[in-house]
Scaffold this motif. Structure first.
Motif, short mmCIF file in Angstrom:
data_model
loop_
_atom_site.label_atom_id
_atom_site.label_comp_id
_atom_site.label_asym_id
_atom_site.label_seq_id
_atom_site.Cartn_x
_atom_site.Cartn_y
_atom_site.Cartn_z
N PHE A 46 8.82 0.19 10.43
CA PHE A 46 8.92 1.42 9.63
C PHE A 46 10.35 1.94 9.67
N GLU A 86 7.73 1.11 4.81
CA GLU A 86 7.28 0.10 5.76
C GLU A 86 7.54 -1.28 5.15
N HIS A 96 4.29 7.16 3.24
CA HIS A 96 5.08 5.93 3.23
C HIS A 96 4.57 4.93 2.20
N VAL A 124 0.65 5.31 1.31
CA VAL A 124 -0.14 6.18 2.19
C VAL A 124 0.12 7.65 1.87
N HIS A 128 0.84 -1.21 0.00
CA HIS A 128 0.00 0.00 0.00
C HIS A 128 0.87 1.25 0.00
N ALA A 188 4.51 0.81 1.60
CA ALA A 188 4.69 -0.45 2.31
C ALA A 188 5.05 -1.55 1.32
FE LIG Z 1 1.33 1.34 6.28
#
Ligand SMILES: [Fe+2]
Length: 382
Positions: free
Chosen positions: A337, A350, A263, A182, A180, A265
């Motif tokens: 993280f 992440e 961030h 963000v 993902h 991931a």
């Molecule tokens: Fe996340």
């Protein structure tokens, strides 16, 4: 939505993340950092030698995660220059693989997306790729990439990147894909931006938390995770919620100069080995307080949890590496993280391993925030 819109809508398919494009001050050095510290490998290149006169691109890859670092090759590139002056190094574009770039673009613009670049086609001896670019909020774009079975290195007119001999002596890092991405939005913008993803790109609300879930004395946030129909593109959208002191979302907005990607991931298996190896490469991660693991051990023993599984990993290993655990009755996730990857406290990465758990670590937000808070304190940004 009229019938015309509906018929267009059915054609749109965002298959997955295609690549993440970052604008940076020095693409060559940034790409090298992501390879040596974070486990990517050089993949493709375009620049003066390949006929790209204005912009250089260093592409790095780890399985399905592809990051493109770009910088200007001549003075006067106002678009890139303004971006860097405002944001510093950051994510310019989250590109989606699409089955029909033109239809995605037309349909998105018709429904209110800002047109950034009309559909165009690039071609070389390996085939052709059609692309088109829109944006839904300032600073971050989305490019639809229609690959048509293109078989070259990354995109037409890129060449294979030179391998880095240093990477051969470093421990291997194998991640799977971008799990993902963000974004942080300013105060009260989260719902507006989510509505745009819903209305313009056919995303839906996958998951959400509000400040009752994520609240420390100093920081809190609200978050809604938007996902495409296939749920393999997930975009959590954050905004700050009222706290006593400056939240990490506000700190991001202040340093980034507006909304942007906070961030990315990366999904992986065997996170323990990966984080061990990343730490030996000098990657820096947010520390987790010892109290987190003490209370985790206690909570996991609580019979009212009715967990129908056991955590496969040794909690001592997780503690040693500062890996966080979030869980429910049916499964859990492990996550960690990095510290910010550039001097501004903006973008970080992440690493996440999922074991039958589709969440994003809400149970960890509080402990993460307490950890980030200490870092903010050190930066004088509380
Ligand atoms: Fe996340």
């Amino acid at each position: 939505m009229g019938s015309n819109g509906d018929s267009i809508q059915r054609f749109i398919k965002y298959e997955t993340f295609d690549h993440i494009r970052l604008w940076v001050g020095n693409a060559k050095q940034a790409a090298s950092f992501y390879c040596t510290r974070l486990g990517f490998k050089p993949y493709a290149y375009s620049g003066l030698e390949t006929g790209s006169r204005e912009v250089v691109s260093h592409v790095v890859r780890n399985k399905d995660a592809i990051f493109v670092f770009q910088s200007a090759l001549y003075p006067g590139n106002a678009e890139m220059g303004d971006f860097l002056t405002l944001h510093g190094d950051g994510v310019r574009d989250i590109a989606f693989a699409a089955d029909d770039a033109e239809k995605c673009y037309r349909s998105a613009v018709e429904r209110g997306a800002t047109p950034v670049k009309e559909p165009w086609t690039e071609t070389d001896k390996y085939g052709s790729v059609k692309m088109a670019t829109i944006s839904l909020y300032n600073g971050t774009n989305h490019t639809f990439v229609q690959r048509n079975g293109y078989s070259g290195f990354f995109l037409p007119n890129f060449t294979k990147a030179e391998p880095d001999p240093l990477l051969e002596i470093l421990p291997d890092i194998s991640i799977n894909y971008v799990d993902h991405c963000v974004s942080n939005q300013p105060d009260n913008k989260m719902v507006e931006v989510c509505d745009k993803y819903e209305k313009i790109l056919d995303f839906h609300r996958f998951w959400s938390v509000d400040d009752k879930d994520i609240h420390t004395k100093y920081s809190s946030l609200r978050s809604i995770v938007m996902a495409n129909e296939e749920e393999n593109v997930k975009l959590p959208i954050n905004e700050p919620a009222v706290g006593l002191r400056k939240s990490q979302i506000e700190e991001f907005i202040d340093h980034y100069g507006g909304p942007g990607i906070q961030h990315i991931a990366l999904n992986c298996d065997n996170i323990i080995e990966i984080i061990k190896n990343l730490r030996s490469r000098g990657a820096e991660f947010l520390p987790t307080p010892k109290s987190y693991y003490d209370s985790l051990r206690k909570k996991l023993k609580d019979p009212s949890l009715k967990m129908n599984y056991e955590i496969a990993e040794d909690l001592n290993d997780l503690e040693k590496l500062s890996i966080l655990v979030d869980y429910d009755q049916n499964g859990y996730l492990l996550q960690i993280f990095t510290k910010p990857l550039q001097d501004r406290p903006t973008l970080f990465i992440e690493f996440i391993q999922r074991r039958n758990h589709n969440g994003f670590g809400a149970g960890n937000f509080k402990s993460l925030f307490e950890s980030i808070k200490r870092e903010q304190e050190l930066r004088g940004n509380l």
